[in-house]
Design an enzyme around this catalytic site. Structure first.
Site, mmCIF file in Angstrom:
data_model
loop_
_atom_site.group_PDB
_atom_site.id
_atom_site.type_symbol
_atom_site.label_atom_id
_atom_site.label_comp_id
_atom_site.label_asym_id
_atom_site.label_seq_id
_atom_site.Cartn_x
_atom_site.Cartn_y
_atom_site.Cartn_z
ATOM 1 C CE1 TYR A 112 -2.998 3.144 0.665
ATOM 2 C CE2 TYR A 112 -1.869 3.336 2.780
ATOM 3 C CZ TYR A 112 -2.711 3.866 1.817
ATOM 4 O OH TYR A 112 -3.259 5.107 1.993
ATOM 5 C CG PHE A 140 0.525 11.868 9.723
ATOM 6 C CD1 PHE A 140 0.947 12.562 8.595
ATOM 7 C CD2 PHE A 140 1.486 11.225 10.479
ATOM 8 C CE1 PHE A 140 2.302 12.614 8.237
ATOM 9 C CE2 PHE A 140 2.846 11.278 10.144
ATOM 10 C CZ PHE A 140 3.244 11.976 9.022
ATOM 11 N NE ARG A 253 -3.476 -2.668 12.160
ATOM 12 C CZ ARG A 253 -4.246 -1.613 11.927
ATOM 13 N NH1 ARG A 253 -5.560 -1.757 11.821
ATOM 14 N NH2 ARG A 253 -3.725 -0.411 11.807
HETATM 15 N N1 UDP Z 1 -6.038 -0.307 16.346
HETATM 16 C C1 UDP Z 1 -6.374 -1.114 17.436
HETATM 17 N N2 UDP Z 1 -7.534 -1.833 17.338
HETATM 18 C C2 UDP Z 1 -8.356 -1.815 16.262
HETATM 19 C C3 UDP Z 1 -7.996 -0.987 15.154
HETATM 20 C C4 UDP Z 1 -6.827 -0.236 15.257
HETATM 21 O O1 UDP Z 1 -5.665 -1.179 18.436
HETATM 22 O O2 UDP Z 1 -9.382 -2.514 16.246
HETATM 23 C C5 UDP Z 1 -4.804 0.502 16.423
HETATM 24 C C6 UDP Z 1 -3.825 0.222 15.300
HETATM 25 O O3 UDP Z 1 -2.945 -0.822 15.652
HETATM 26 C C7 UDP Z 1 -3.109 1.563 15.157
HETATM 27 C C8 UDP Z 1 -4.171 2.591 15.565
HETATM 28 O O4 UDP Z 1 -5.166 1.847 16.288
HETATM 29 O O5 UDP Z 1 -2.050 1.652 16.053
HETATM 30 C C9 UDP Z 1 -4.828 3.269 14.381
HETATM 31 O O6 UDP Z 1 -5.249 2.272 13.468
HETATM 32 P P1 UDP Z 1 -6.171 2.591 12.209
HETATM 33 O O7 UDP Z 1 -6.443 1.282 11.525
HETATM 34 O O8 UDP Z 1 -7.328 3.414 12.640
HETATM 35 O O9 UDP Z 1 -5.268 3.532 11.293
HETATM 36 P P2 UDP Z 1 -3.796 3.313 10.659
HETATM 37 O O10 UDP Z 1 -2.817 3.805 11.721
HETATM 38 O O11 UDP Z 1 -3.636 1.865 10.338
HETATM 39 O O12 UDP Z 1 -3.815 4.189 9.467
#
Ligand code: UDP
Length: 300
Positions: A112, A140, A253
């Site tokens: 991505y 961001f 993740r």
């Molecule tokens: N996150 C989490 N639980 C969830 C979804 C996201 O702990 O169910 C965490 C994720 O690991 C990251 C932050 O929340 O650190 C933001 O994730 P999101 O997917 O919203 O945005 P990204 O940072 O991937 O663009």
């Protein structure tokens, strides 16, 4: 507005014409441009799931890169010379310094991020060779909803932190999974820079005005310059909603850097941009009002 509605929603096209069109179909795209006096294109569409991009990179390079080349080609055919591109903090990979300014190394760690960086490189080459000026805006963490609640997030499946937390507050899901509690941060959870969508929208207007007054092609990082941990966002949501939000602590993740915080001083000086909704309580509060409306009026 041009959309293939693979992820978008017709209900949210509230202003201007709508064309159901896939960027893979250049003739359909030409028909949109034909007979119109288009001064600029804002290109938002892309696939955006990091995990999926690792599983199925072709889907990402085909849509995010090849289809963007189609769009740029049709723009050239119709002499449209201004372009605003949705880029991402994912082009930086694991940060070596925070806050992240525009001259931070570009080392994306998944398809991505690489697909978005490839387009930034293409834009730099096209701008050198052709009559094109562009602005790439590296978002961001886009968050919050339009304060009037006209439009907001509606993803299927939902993967983003704030809507998932609010779903737990609404009882639409049992709990919120925290992905990783052993990061090198103050409370062990990931830190992100959440930027209100209305402020992102304002930056697009600023970019359009910049190009309109003859400004040079450029790239800008867009965030508030402040980081919040996953636990801090959950605590904010508990205060805003007054509801219980059950959590489950899970493993990390894949592909998540510990900390992503923007240095947006360049956008502030060149685009005259200043976030007007930087307060995290306000960001979550607008998302909360939207999430309730989403279930009331759309996801019935
Ligand atoms: N996150 C989490 N639980 C969830 C979804 C996201 O702990 O169910 C965490 C994720 O690991 C990251 C932050 O929340 O650190 C933001 O994730 P999101 O997917 O919203 O945005 P990204 O940072 O991937 O663009």
């Amino acid at each position: 507005v041009v959309d293939n509605l693979s992820a978008g929603h017709r209900e949210f096209v509230k202003w201007g014409d709508f064309h159901l069109c896939d960027l893979g179909d250049m003739d359909a795209l030409r028909a949109v441009f034909a007979g119109r006096n288009i001064s600029a294109v804002m290109h938002f569409c892309a696939f955006t799931f990091v995990g999926e991009s690792v599983e199925n990179p072709q889907k990402y390079y085909q849509n995010n890169v090849a289809n963007t080349l189609n769009l740029l080609r049709v723009m050239r055919e119709f002499n449209v010379d201004k372009f605003i591109f949705s880029s991402t903090a994912a082009i930086f990979g694991n940060p070596v310094a925070v806050p992240i300014s525009e001259d931070h190394p570009l080392e994306p760690i998944n398809p991505y991020g690489r697909s978005k960086l490839m387009v930034e490189r293409v834009l730099a080459d096209y701008a050198r060779a052709y009559d094109l000026r562009y602005v790439a805006l590296r978002y961001f963490n886009a968050a919050g909803a339009d304060p009037d609640c006209d439009v907001g997030e509606w993803h299927d499946p939902e993967t983003h932190l704030i809507p998932l937390i609010l779903d737990a507050a609404l009882g639409k899901r049992e709990s919120l999974a925290i992905f990783g509690t052993d990061y090198d941060t103050s409370d062990g959870t990931c830190v992100r820079d959440y930027i209100h969508v209305t402020d992102l929208a304002a930056a697009h207007i600023g970019a359009l005005e910049h190009l309109g007054r003859g400004g040079a092609s450029d790239v800008f990082n867009l965030g508030n310059g402040t980081g919040f941990s996953v636990r801090e966002i959950i605590d904010t949501a508990r205060k805003v909603t007054g509801r219980d939000i059950p959590i489950q602590e899970k493993g990390r993740r894949a592909g998540d850097p510990a900390v992503l915080i923007a240095d947006s001083t360049k956008a502030m000086s060149v685009l005259n941009w200043k976030p007007a909704h930087a307060d995290i309580g306000e960001i979550v509060e607008t998302a909360w009002r939207w999430q309730q409306k989403l279930y009331r009026e759309y996801k019935k």
